[in-house]
Design an enzyme around this catalytic site. Structure first.
Site, PDB file in Angstrom:
ATOM      1  N   ALA A  66       0.866  -1.180   0.000  1.00  0.00           N
ATOM      2  CA  ALA A  66       0.000   0.000   0.000  1.00  0.00           C
ATOM      3  C   ALA A  66       0.906   1.235   0.000  1.00  0.00           C
ATOM      4  O   ALA A  66       2.069   1.166   0.416  1.00  0.00           O
ATOM      5  CB  ALA A  66      -0.889  -0.017   1.233  1.00  0.00           C
ATOM      6  N   GLU A  99       4.911  -4.929   7.194  1.00  0.00           N
ATOM      7  CA  GLU A  99       4.104  -3.932   7.907  1.00  0.00           C
ATOM      8  C   GLU A  99       4.650  -3.625   9.296  1.00  0.00           C
ATOM      9  O   GLU A  99       4.624  -2.478   9.753  1.00  0.00           O
ATOM     10  CB  GLU A  99       2.642  -4.397   8.021  1.00  0.00           C
ATOM     11  CG  GLU A  99       1.839  -4.292   6.735  1.00  0.00           C
ATOM     12  CD  GLU A  99       1.972  -5.511   5.833  1.00  0.00           C
ATOM     13  OE1 GLU A  99       2.885  -6.349   6.040  1.00  0.00           O
ATOM     14  OE2 GLU A  99       1.153  -5.627   4.901  1.00  0.00           O
ATOM     15  N   GLU A 150      -0.417  -9.561  -0.420  1.00  0.00           N
ATOM     16  CA  GLU A 150      -1.838  -9.819  -0.145  1.00  0.00           C
ATOM     17  C   GLU A 150      -2.648  -9.900  -1.443  1.00  0.00           C
ATOM     18  O   GLU A 150      -3.571 -10.699  -1.550  1.00  0.00           O
ATOM     19  CB  GLU A 150      -2.381  -8.731   0.793  1.00  0.00           C
ATOM     20  CG  GLU A 150      -1.781  -8.858   2.192  1.00  0.00           C
ATOM     21  CD  GLU A 150      -2.053  -7.637   3.074  1.00  0.00           C
ATOM     22  OE1 GLU A 150      -1.722  -6.514   2.639  1.00  0.00           O
ATOM     23  OE2 GLU A 150      -2.582  -7.804   4.176  1.00  0.00           O
ATOM     24  N   GLY A 185       0.737  -5.141   0.886  1.00  0.00           N
ATOM     25  CA  GLY A 185      -0.460  -5.261   0.057  1.00  0.00           C
ATOM     26  C   GLY A 185      -0.213  -5.998  -1.259  1.00  0.00           C
ATOM     27  O   GLY A 185      -1.148  -6.551  -1.842  1.00  0.00           O
TER      28      GLY A 185
HETATM   29  N1  CO8 Z   1       4.501   3.251  -0.850  1.00  0.00           N
HETATM   30  C1  CO8 Z   1       4.840   4.411  -1.443  1.00  0.00           C
HETATM   31  N2  CO8 Z   1       5.940   4.564  -2.223  1.00  0.00           N
HETATM   32  C2  CO8 Z   1       6.722   3.483  -2.411  1.00  0.00           C
HETATM   33  C3  CO8 Z   1       6.422   2.239  -1.823  1.00  0.00           C
HETATM   34  C4  CO8 Z   1       5.250   2.143  -1.017  1.00  0.00           C
HETATM   35  N3  CO8 Z   1       4.854   0.989  -0.467  1.00  0.00           N
HETATM   36  N4  CO8 Z   1       7.404   1.362  -2.180  1.00  0.00           N
HETATM   37  C5  CO8 Z   1       8.253   2.038  -2.959  1.00  0.00           C
HETATM   38  N5  CO8 Z   1       7.861   3.318  -3.106  1.00  0.00           N
HETATM   39  C6  CO8 Z   1       8.511   4.386  -3.867  1.00  0.00           C
HETATM   40  C7  CO8 Z   1       9.723   4.923  -3.133  1.00  0.00           C
HETATM   41  O1  CO8 Z   1       9.338   5.880  -2.164  1.00  0.00           O
HETATM   42  C8  CO8 Z   1      10.501   5.514  -4.269  1.00  0.00           C
HETATM   43  O2  CO8 Z   1       9.951   6.757  -4.607  1.00  0.00           O
HETATM   44  P1  CO8 Z   1      10.900   8.010  -4.977  1.00  0.00           P
HETATM   45  O3  CO8 Z   1      11.657   7.567  -6.211  1.00  0.00           O
HETATM   46  O4  CO8 Z   1       9.956   9.120  -5.235  1.00  0.00           O
HETATM   47  O5  CO8 Z   1      11.809   8.218  -3.811  1.00  0.00           O
HETATM   48  C9  CO8 Z   1      10.232   4.576  -5.425  1.00  0.00           C
HETATM   49  O6  CO8 Z   1       9.034   3.857  -5.067  1.00  0.00           O
HETATM   50  C10 CO8 Z   1      11.328   3.560  -5.636  1.00  0.00           C
HETATM   51  O7  CO8 Z   1      11.561   2.900  -4.403  1.00  0.00           O
HETATM   52  P2  CO8 Z   1      13.018   2.728  -3.765  1.00  0.00           P
HETATM   53  O8  CO8 Z   1      13.910   3.839  -4.168  1.00  0.00           O
HETATM   54  O9  CO8 Z   1      12.840   2.497  -2.290  1.00  0.00           O
HETATM   55  O10 CO8 Z   1      13.479   1.384  -4.498  1.00  0.00           O
HETATM   56  P3  CO8 Z   1      14.523   0.315  -3.980  1.00  0.00           P
HETATM   57  O11 CO8 Z   1      14.746  -0.614  -5.131  1.00  0.00           O
HETATM   58  O12 CO8 Z   1      15.691   0.954  -3.338  1.00  0.00           O
HETATM   59  O13 CO8 Z   1      13.756  -0.494  -2.808  1.00  0.00           O
HETATM   60  C11 CO8 Z   1      11.884  -1.665  -1.838  1.00  0.00           C
HETATM   61  C12 CO8 Z   1      12.660  -1.296  -3.129  1.00  0.00           C
HETATM   62  C13 CO8 Z   1      12.726  -2.577  -0.968  1.00  0.00           C
HETATM   63  C14 CO8 Z   1      10.637  -2.398  -2.301  1.00  0.00           C
HETATM   64  C15 CO8 Z   1      11.522  -0.372  -1.058  1.00  0.00           C
HETATM   65  O14 CO8 Z   1      10.929   0.563  -1.952  1.00  0.00           O
HETATM   66  C16 CO8 Z   1      10.541  -0.601   0.064  1.00  0.00           C
HETATM   67  O15 CO8 Z   1      10.936  -1.089   1.102  1.00  0.00           O
HETATM   68  N6  CO8 Z   1       9.258  -0.225  -0.139  1.00  0.00           N
HETATM   69  C17 CO8 Z   1       8.241  -0.329   0.870  1.00  0.00           C
HETATM   70  C18 CO8 Z   1       7.785  -1.762   1.047  1.00  0.00           C
HETATM   71  C19 CO8 Z   1       6.770  -1.856   2.148  1.00  0.00           C
HETATM   72  O16 CO8 Z   1       7.046  -1.588   3.300  1.00  0.00           O
HETATM   73  N7  CO8 Z   1       5.537  -2.299   1.796  1.00  0.00           N
HETATM   74  C20 CO8 Z   1       4.467  -2.453   2.736  1.00  0.00           C
HETATM   75  C21 CO8 Z   1       3.618  -1.223   2.772  1.00  0.00           C
HETATM   76  S1  CO8 Z   1       2.380  -1.310   4.026  1.00  0.00           S
HETATM   77  C22 CO8 Z   1       1.176  -2.260   3.329  1.00  0.00           C
HETATM   78  O17 CO8 Z   1       1.263  -2.724   2.224  1.00  0.00           O
HETATM   79  C23 CO8 Z   1      -0.016  -2.512   4.188  1.00  0.00           C
HETATM   80  C24 CO8 Z   1      -1.199  -2.987   3.373  1.00  0.00           C
HETATM   81  C25 CO8 Z   1      -2.452  -2.872   4.158  1.00  0.00           C
HETATM   82  C26 CO8 Z   1      -2.876  -1.452   4.317  1.00  0.00           C
HETATM   83  C27 CO8 Z   1      -4.092  -1.355   5.116  1.00  0.00           C
HETATM   84  C28 CO8 Z   1      -4.765  -0.027   4.958  1.00  0.00           C
HETATM   85  C29 CO8 Z   1      -4.560   0.913   6.081  1.00  0.00           C
END
Ligand code: CO8
Length: 259
Positions: A65, A133, A113, A110
Site C-alpha cells: 500500500a 508492515e 496480499e 499489500g
Molecule cells: N509506498 C509508497 N511509495 C513506495 C512504496 C510504497 N509501499 N514502495 C516504494 N515506493 C517508492 C519509493 O518511495 C521511491 O519513490 P521516490 O523515487 O519518489 O523516492 C520509489 O518507489 C522507488 O523505491 P526505492 O527507491 O525504495 O526502491 P529500492 O529498489 O531501493 O527499494 C523496496 C525497493 C525494498 C521495495 C523499497 O521501496 C521498500 O521497502 N518499499 C516499501 C515496502 C513496504 O514496506 N511495503 C508495505 C507497505 S504497508 C502495506 O502494504 C499494508 C497494506 C495494508 C494497508 C491497510 C490499509 C490501512
C-alpha cells in the site's frame, strides 16, 4: 478500458491486467485501488474471458500500500482504506474464472496480499515476498493475517509477519506461497501458457471446481463433500459434459461451448 494506473489487454480468452505505477513500484494508492475495483467489476460483467492474469509493470509486482498516503491517516480513515483494498481483493478471489498472479518483482505488504487473493501464483526468479508492515508500525490490512496462514500455515505466516523479513522466490515456493518459479524473461509466456490451457477447457468444470475449493475450504469436511456432490452432479446438466465424454469415447478432440 482506460485507466491511469492499470493496463488491460486480452489475448484470446485470457485477460491480462497489469498494475502500472512503476515510479512508485506499483504501490497501491486510493486511485489505483479504485481503478482496480472498476476493472474487476467490468471484467466480471463482460464475462468474455476464461482466465485472468495479474502482473506488474517494471521491476515490481506491487510494493505494498502507498506509505506516503497512509502516513497521516486517522484510525477511521485507515479502516476505510483497508476496506477498499479488502473489498477489491475479495472480488478478485470470488471471480468465477481462475486468476493467476504473474509476480515479476517485489510483492510486499499489500502486494503479497494481492497475490494471495489470486488462485495461482507464478513467480519470476527475481520476485521477492514479504509482509513488512511491522517495520512501519502496523499490521497487514488487506487480508494478510488471514490468507497467508491459510496458504503457508500458521507458523510460517507468523514468522513472516512478526519479522517483516523478505524472502526470495525459491523460498516462497518451498513454503507453498508460490506454485512455480520461472526465469524472469519467461514469466509472462509461462503464465499465459497455463492460463490458455485452462481457457481451452469448458469454463463450467473450472468455475465449479474453484467454487468447491474456495467455499469448501471454509466449511466442515462433511458439508464440503455435499457441496462437491452438488457441483459434480450439476456438471451433468451441461452440454460440455456430454461433449467431453463423447469426444473421449469416439477418440476425437472435444469442442466445448461453455454450456
Ligand atoms: N509506498 C509508497 N511509495 C513506495 C512504496 C510504497 N509501499 N514502495 C516504494 N515506493 C517508492 C519509493 O518511495 C521511491 O519513490 P521516490 O523515487 O519518489 O523516492 C520509489 O518507489 C522507488 O523505491 P526505492 O527507491 O525504495 O526502491 P529500492 O529498489 O531501493 O527499494 C523496496 C525497493 C525494498 C521495495 C523499497 O521501496 C521498500 O521497502 N518499499 C516499501 C515496502 C513496504 O514496506 N511495503 C508495505 C507497505 S504497508 C502495506 O502494504 C499494508 C497494506 C495494508 C494497508 C491497510 C490499509 C490501512
Amino acid at each position: 478500458m482506460e485507466f491511469n494506473n492499470l493496463i488491460y489487454q486480452k489475448q484470446g480468452e485470457v485477460g491480462i491486467l497489469s498494475i502500472n505505477r512503476p515510479k512508485a513500484l506499483n504501490a497501491l494508492n486510493q486511485e489505483l485501488l479504485s481503478e482496480l475495483n472498476i476493472a474487476i467489476e467490468k471484467i466480471t460483467e463482460n464475462a468474455d474471458i476464461k482466465a485472468l492474469l495479474i502482473t506488474g509493470e517494471g521491476k515490481s509486482f506491487v510494493a505494498g500500500a502507498d506509505i506516503s498516503q497512509m502516513l497521516d491517516k486517522s484510525p477511521e480513515e485507515a479502516r476505510n482504506f483497508a476496506v477498499l483494498g479488502m473489498d477489491v481483493f475479495r472480488k478478485i478471489e470470488l471471480m468465477e474464472i481462475p486468476v493467476i498472479a504473474a509476480i515479476n518483482g517485489f510483492a510486499l505488504g499489500g502486494g503479497c496480499e494481492l497475490a494471495l487473493a489470486c488462485d495461482i501464483r507464478i513467480a519470476s526468479e527475481k520476485a521477492k515476498f514479504g509482509q513488512p508492515e511491522v517495520t512501519l508500525g502496523i499490521t497487514p490490512g488487506f487480508g494478510g493475517t488471514q490468507r497467508l496462514p491459510r496458504t503457508v500455515g500458521e507458523a510460517k505466516a507468523k514468522e513472516l509477519i512478526f519479522t517483516g523479513d523478505m524472502i526470495d522466490a525459491e523460498t516462497a515456493q518451498n513454503i507453498g506461497l508460490v506454485n512455480n518459479v520461472v526465469e524472469a524473461d519467461a514469466l509472462l509466456e509461462e503464465s499465459l501458457k497455463m492460463a490458455k490451457k485452462i481457457a481451452s477447457y469448458s469454463s463450467i468444470p473450472v468455475k465449479y471446481s474453484k467454487a468447491a475449493i474456495n467455499r469448501g475450504m471454509q466449511m466442515d469436511i462433511d458439508s464440503a463433500m455435499e457441496l462437491e456432490k452438488d457441483l459434480f452432479a450439476l456438471c451433468f446438466a451441461s452440454e460440455d459434459q456430454k461433449e467431453g465424454m463423447a469426444a473421449f469415447v469416439n477418440k476425437r478432440k472435444p469442442e466445448f461451448k461453455n454450456k
